[in-house]
Design an enzyme around this catalytic site. Structure first.
Site, PDB file in Angstrom:
ATOM      1  NE  ARG A 226      36.408  44.997  36.212  1.00 11.62           N
ATOM      2  CZ  ARG A 226      36.739  44.380  35.069  1.00 11.62           C
ATOM      3  NH1 ARG A 226      37.844  43.672  34.999  1.00 11.62           N
ATOM      4  NH2 ARG A 226      35.983  44.484  34.008  1.00 11.62           N
TER       5      ARG A 226
ATOM      6  CB  SER B  12      35.514  44.310  42.870  1.00 13.34           C
ATOM      7  OG  SER B  12      35.719  44.792  41.549  1.00 13.34           O
TER       8      SER B  12
ATOM      9  CG  HIS C 138      40.823  35.717  40.298  1.00 11.26           C
ATOM     10  ND1 HIS C 138      41.098  36.220  41.549  1.00 11.26           N
ATOM     11  CD2 HIS C 138      39.895  36.541  39.762  1.00 11.26           C
ATOM     12  CE1 HIS C 138      40.335  37.285  41.770  1.00 11.26           C
ATOM     13  NE2 HIS C 138      39.597  37.508  40.696  1.00 11.26           N
TER      14      HIS C 138
ATOM     15  CD  GLU D 196      31.314  39.294  36.880  1.00 12.85           C
ATOM     16  OE1 GLU D 196      30.675  38.252  36.693  1.00 12.85           O
ATOM     17  OE2 GLU D 196      31.512  39.751  38.018  1.00 12.85           O
TER      18      GLU D 196
ATOM     19  CB  CYS E 194      36.212  37.313  37.237  1.00 10.61           C
ATOM     20  SG  CYS E 194      35.549  38.586  36.164  1.00 10.61           S
TER      21      CYS E 194
ATOM     22  CB  CYS F 156      36.625  39.862  41.093  1.00  5.39           C
ATOM     23  SG  CYS F 156      37.203  39.243  39.521  1.00  5.39           S
TER      24      CYS F 156
ATOM     25  CB  CYS G 182      35.012  43.072  38.502  1.00  5.11           C
ATOM     26  SG  CYS G 182      35.114  41.515  37.612  1.00  5.11           S
TER      27      CYS G 182
ATOM     28  CB  CYS H  97      39.423  40.354  34.962  1.00  2.47           C
ATOM     29  SG  CYS H  97      38.326  40.352  36.363  1.00  2.47           S
TER      30      CYS H  97
END
Lengths: 372, 568
Positions: free
Chosen positions: B480, B503, B67, B13, B60, B550, B547, B63
């Site tokens: 993640r 990330s 958040h 991502e 994101c 993120c 990702c 995922c």
């Protein structure tokens, strides 16, 4: 490159998809596009004749939400096959190649098939810091968009970021983020599929429409297909009867909420939002936000992060509140009450919608220094 | 010495660039750069904190829940809202489904093509493929005819001459080691997993209206009504539907994903010796099992340092800092300083080359990510960190599965600290969660039976019930890794918002002391047989499941004191 007639029929057979199921899909597509009954056969014929159109999917200031939506294409059984109709030659999230080999795939299509491929753009395009807010292979998003969209037969802006600037362009737009229309003015055959993310069923319907009729569908003022954005959420809402009857949710989890009453008082933006969620729903028709008890947040509308917030503040000044009412009037008045700072801008956007003539989108300068 | 640049790193991502110095067929040094920035925290300032989850959710779309969850927890922590038991169960189900679906997609659609050669699959014998499949699992789609169909389908695709997303990859690279039959089996499951993920994630549509970007989150609870006697609420029919979705997920994970993982890993055991990384692991823990302020967690949190599995430190959020020595931001007190998130500041200040550019000046600033550090040290977060922390904590099922995998692959615990270890840990976690989800559905049903229908704490919904100044933190284990949001509220609107995300921990650049981030450290020593086709670099980077959208969110302006902080 082979152009086998009828390869799809063989492909369907290999996958155990019967002719009947395939015709069922074509029929569903015809229905989604509000086409007369006999058109299903025409769709089937067009789909099978065509060489797979080449598609380049670009991701800029995005969250990959539209990519994930794309992966959820789910109905009917043959939908996956129909996605195979496309040759997705560039899509960073799914492609096997990486680095310069990936760029070669993209650049090769632009060079060898100029004017004969479709571009899909996900995410907004930043103009600040000389393009350094989004680079791919060392090139700015703007540079890539100009080249790829500039040479495409058509460009589909998928999702509200690509369509209207979306979240990165929300006040105060720190990176100078723009929509495709504003960042690359004059791009040929631009179709906007707004929503956060856009519903994949509308992308599929759009592509099938194009393959079948060799032209793009009629669009609204925001260059969105009328078949998906022609009516408001409120017009088609399964809870509309409760609105008309004056039955509202007053608190989360109250008796009205549990009984599926209207979410207007909890902040629903359905009256000011144009999309076909109530009809096609999401994830193969499983559900949609209002269906699970949460108000619509207006995610398919321009600047919704500024105009539709606070999300839980109810629309005001709705004429005929509590009784059946003309939806355009509701839309035009309703949003003015949401977020006073943005009401003026919202009104201008809605006035634009009020006219009937299709007109090109005007470039919009990034808003700077506004406070929310 | 040659510099190998991979940009774009695909099958992730977001936008990631890796630069690596390769000498003698081995990576000698590496730099991880994130090349996209949006500035979501700036955008959040001045807004209604009850809206924040929808904004941060759009950090994101992969995922798509994480958040939102961290945001509502942070705001609830600030205003003192207490979600009722149904909200906890619904959230656990949503979080668990996200992790299970995300991990399966990662294995098959983002990571598999680093290990599986699709072209080789064309020469597979369907009979031998069937025998192989039946030797590792009783999954019913395993007949010679089935695999012949898959092979012919792929062949038909190749014969048409339009390879689409599979064009120009590293097919035929000597680092691919699976026999044609294993490749064919994996390709078949790549396609099955594509169907599976689409069906399983309907669980999110049931509980959240849609996926991606579910829309049932509320500060103080959830918007999904629970009422066994209503057709507009979660009812007995929904319970049955959830149970079926969860059972199918568990089935696919146990009978397809895990056997595939073990089969593929057995051909790549040397990758237990590559990609070791920084050796420090951080987990916040997840899945509250009760409704107390300090709830017991199904997966525990903690800190492991220096690969020492004999010790587990409790997590102390005061030890989190961020540094911008190599990031395109400026600190008022100088870029060599490190700041706790509460004192964090972010002034974007791009100083890299003007695009288009060929190479970054990696001696200076080179990424839109900051460098998070814990007690001054870089930390790896994610499934490996979680499973190690669970293992050390004595989590029975995790311990059992880790032991079984090590035994099956005939390797010792040290093999966990590696590229292969990350891949294995992700699979183990998926199974642990897929097995657990049924209990949360049962909990929901039990509440319905007992007449416990609450989904929301209405007492704190109206901003007039909040203090003039409030601040809080929300912690979450995203697929993640460890994710934290910090929010400060003044007179009902957000005055400050900050996220420190997985990330950023894993993909961040060097810090002021020159310490590499986890990606960079893990790439050291990675073999690269052909610098033009650096598949080995992708293997290690993908093992973290990058990702990037993120990772780059970190804009926080102003510095403020937080009055009250509680680890959720």
């Amino acid at each position: 490159m082979s152009r086998k007639r009828g390869w799809l029929a063989a492909e369907l057979e290999r996958r155990g998809v019967s002719r009947r199921e395939f015709m069922g899909f074509c029929g569903a597509m015809a229905a989604a596009l509000s086409l007369p009954e006999g058109v299903a056969a025409q769709i089937a014929a067009a789909v099978q004749k065509t060489e797979k159109p080449v598609l380049l999917w670009l991701e800029f200031q995005d969250c990959a939400g539209n990519t994930e939506s794309f992966l959820r294409a789910s109905r009917p059984t043959a939908a996956e096959v129909i996605l195979d109709l496309l040759s997705v030659d560039y899509h960073e999230t799914i492609m096997a190649a990486a680095g310069h080999q990936a760029e070669e795939n993209r650049d090769g299509v632009v060079k060898q098939r100029a004017g004969r491929y479709i571009a899909i753009v996900e995410g907004s395009i930043p103009t600040g810091a000389n393009g350094a807010y989004c680079t791919i292979g060392g090139r700015s998003a703007l540079d890539i968009a100009r080249t790829v969209c500039g040479n495409a037969a058509a460009t589909v802006a998928m999702g509200t970021c690509a369509t209207f600037g979306g979240l990165p362009a929300a006040s105060p737009n720190p990176t100078g983020a723009l929509s495709v229309a504003d960042a690359v003015p004059g791009v040929k055959n631009l179709i906007n599929l707004s929503a956060c993310p856009a519903n994949v069923e509308n992308l599929t319907a759009l592509l099938v429409y194009y393959l079948t009729f060799k032209r793009w569908p009629p669009l609204d003022h925001y260059r969105r297909p009328l078949f998906a954005y022609g009516k408001s959420i409120h017009d088609n809402c399964e809870r509309r009867a409760h609105y008309d009857a004056g039955q509202y949710v007053e608190a989360w989890g109250d008796a009205g909420h549990r009984a599926g009453h209207c979410l207007y008082k909890m902040g629903c933006k359905g009256p000011a939002t144009f999309q076909n969620c109530p009809n096609v729903k999401w994830n193969g028709g499983t559900n949609w936000p209002i269906g699970c008890g949460h108000p619509c947040i207006g995610c398919s509308e321009p600047d919704f992060w500024d105009r539709m917030t606070p999300f839980y503040q109810h629309l005001t000044g709705v004429p005929g509140f509590g009784i059946a009412s003309d939806i355009d009037k509701i839309g035009a008045v309703a949003v003015m009450g949401v977020g006073a700072a943005f009401a003026g801008h919202g009104l201008i956007q809605l006035m634009k919608r009020a006219g009937d003539k299709a007109e090109p989108l005007k470039p919009k300068a990034p808003t700077k220094g506004e406070s929310s | 010495m040659s510099r190998v640049i991979v940009d774009p790193v695909t099958r992730i991502e977001g936008h990631l660039r890796i630069e690596a110095e390769v000498d003698g067929g081995t990576v000698r040094d590496a730099w991880s750069s994130s090349t996209m920035f949006r500035g979501i925290e700036i955008i959040l300032k001045g807004r209604d904190p009850r809206d924040a989850w929808a904004f941060t959710q759009r950090i994101c779309g992969v995922c798509t829940t994480v958040h939102a969850i961290a945001s509502i927890r942070a705001v609830e922590n600030a205003i003192g809202a207490s979600p009722p038991p149904n909200a906890r169960l619904l959230r656990n189900l949503i979080i668990g489904a996200q992790a299970v679906q995300d991990h399966v997609i990662h294995f098959y659609h983002l990571h598999a093509l680093d290990w599986v050669d699709i072209v080789s699959a064309l020469s597979a014998d369907p009979r031998k493929t069937s025998a192989l499949a039946e030797s590792i699992s009783d999954w019913p789609l395993s007949s010679p005819k089935y695999f012949a169909g898959v092979r012919d389908r792929v062949k038909g695709f190749v014969d048409r001459g339009q390879l689409g997303p599979f064009a120009n990859a590293y097919w035929g690279h000597p680092a691919y080691r699976l026999p044609p039959e294993a490749n064919l089996m994996a390709v078949a499951h790549y396609l099955e997993a594509l169907d599976w993920q689409r069906e399983f994630i309907k669980l999110h549509a049931v509980l959240g209206g849609k996926n991606p970007h579910l829309q049932s989150f509320l500060v103080g609870g959830m918007a999904t009504p629970v009422d066994p006697n209503s057709q507009a609420a979660l009812n007995a029919g929904t319970v049955a539907e959830l149970k079926q979705l969860v059972a199918k997920a568990r089935d696919f994970v146990a009978r397809v994903y895990i056997p595939d993982l073990l089969a593929v890993a057995s051909f790549y055991k040397d990758w237990a010796g590559h990609g070791r990384g920084v050796g420090n692991y951080l987990a916040y823990g997840e899945y509250p099992e009760d409704d107390n302020a300090k709830a017991a967690l199904f997966l525990p949190g903690g800190v492991i340092r220096g690969r020492d599995l004999s010790k587990l430190e409790p997590f102390d959020q005061q030890k989190v800092t961020e540094n911008v020595a190599h990031s395109w931001y400026q600190y008022q007190q100088g870029d060599q300083t490190s700041l706790h998130p509460f004192q964090g500041e972010t002034t974007p200040s791009y100083s890299g080359p003007t695009p288009p550019y060929e190479q970054l000046d990696t001696d200076k600033k080179y990424s839109w990510l900051k460098s998070p550090r814990y007690d001054g040290q870089p930390m790896e977060v994610g499934p490996l960190a979680r499973m190690l922390v669970a293992y050390v904590s004595g989590h029975a099922r995790a311990k059992e599965l880790v032991g079984a995998v090590l035994k099956q692959l005939n390797v010792g615990p040290d093999a966990l600290f590696s590229t292969l270890g990350r891949v294995a840990a992700r699979g183990i976690e998926t199974l642990v969660l897929a097995e657990k989800m049924d209990a949360w559905v049962d909990g929901l049903a039990a509440n319905m039976a007992a007449g416990e229908l609450r989904i929301h704490d209405n007492s704190k919904w109206d901003p007039s019930s909040w203090p003039a100044d409030a601040s809080g933190a929300g912690f979450h284990e995203a697929p993640r890794g460890a994710l934290g949001h910090w929010v400060q509220i003044h007179n009902g609107t957000i005055s400050n918002y900050q996220c420190v995300v997985p990330s950023t921990w894993n993909a961040g650049p060097r810090d002021a002391a020159g310490r590499r981030g986890p990606y960079e450290e893990a790439l050291l020593g990675t073999p690269v047989a052909d610098p033009q086709r650096p598949i080995e670099i992708l293997r290690t980077v993908h093992s973290f499941d990058p990702c990037m959208a993120c990772g780059v969110h970190v804009v926080d302006i102003g510095r403020r004191e937080l009055a009250q902080v509680r680890v959720v």
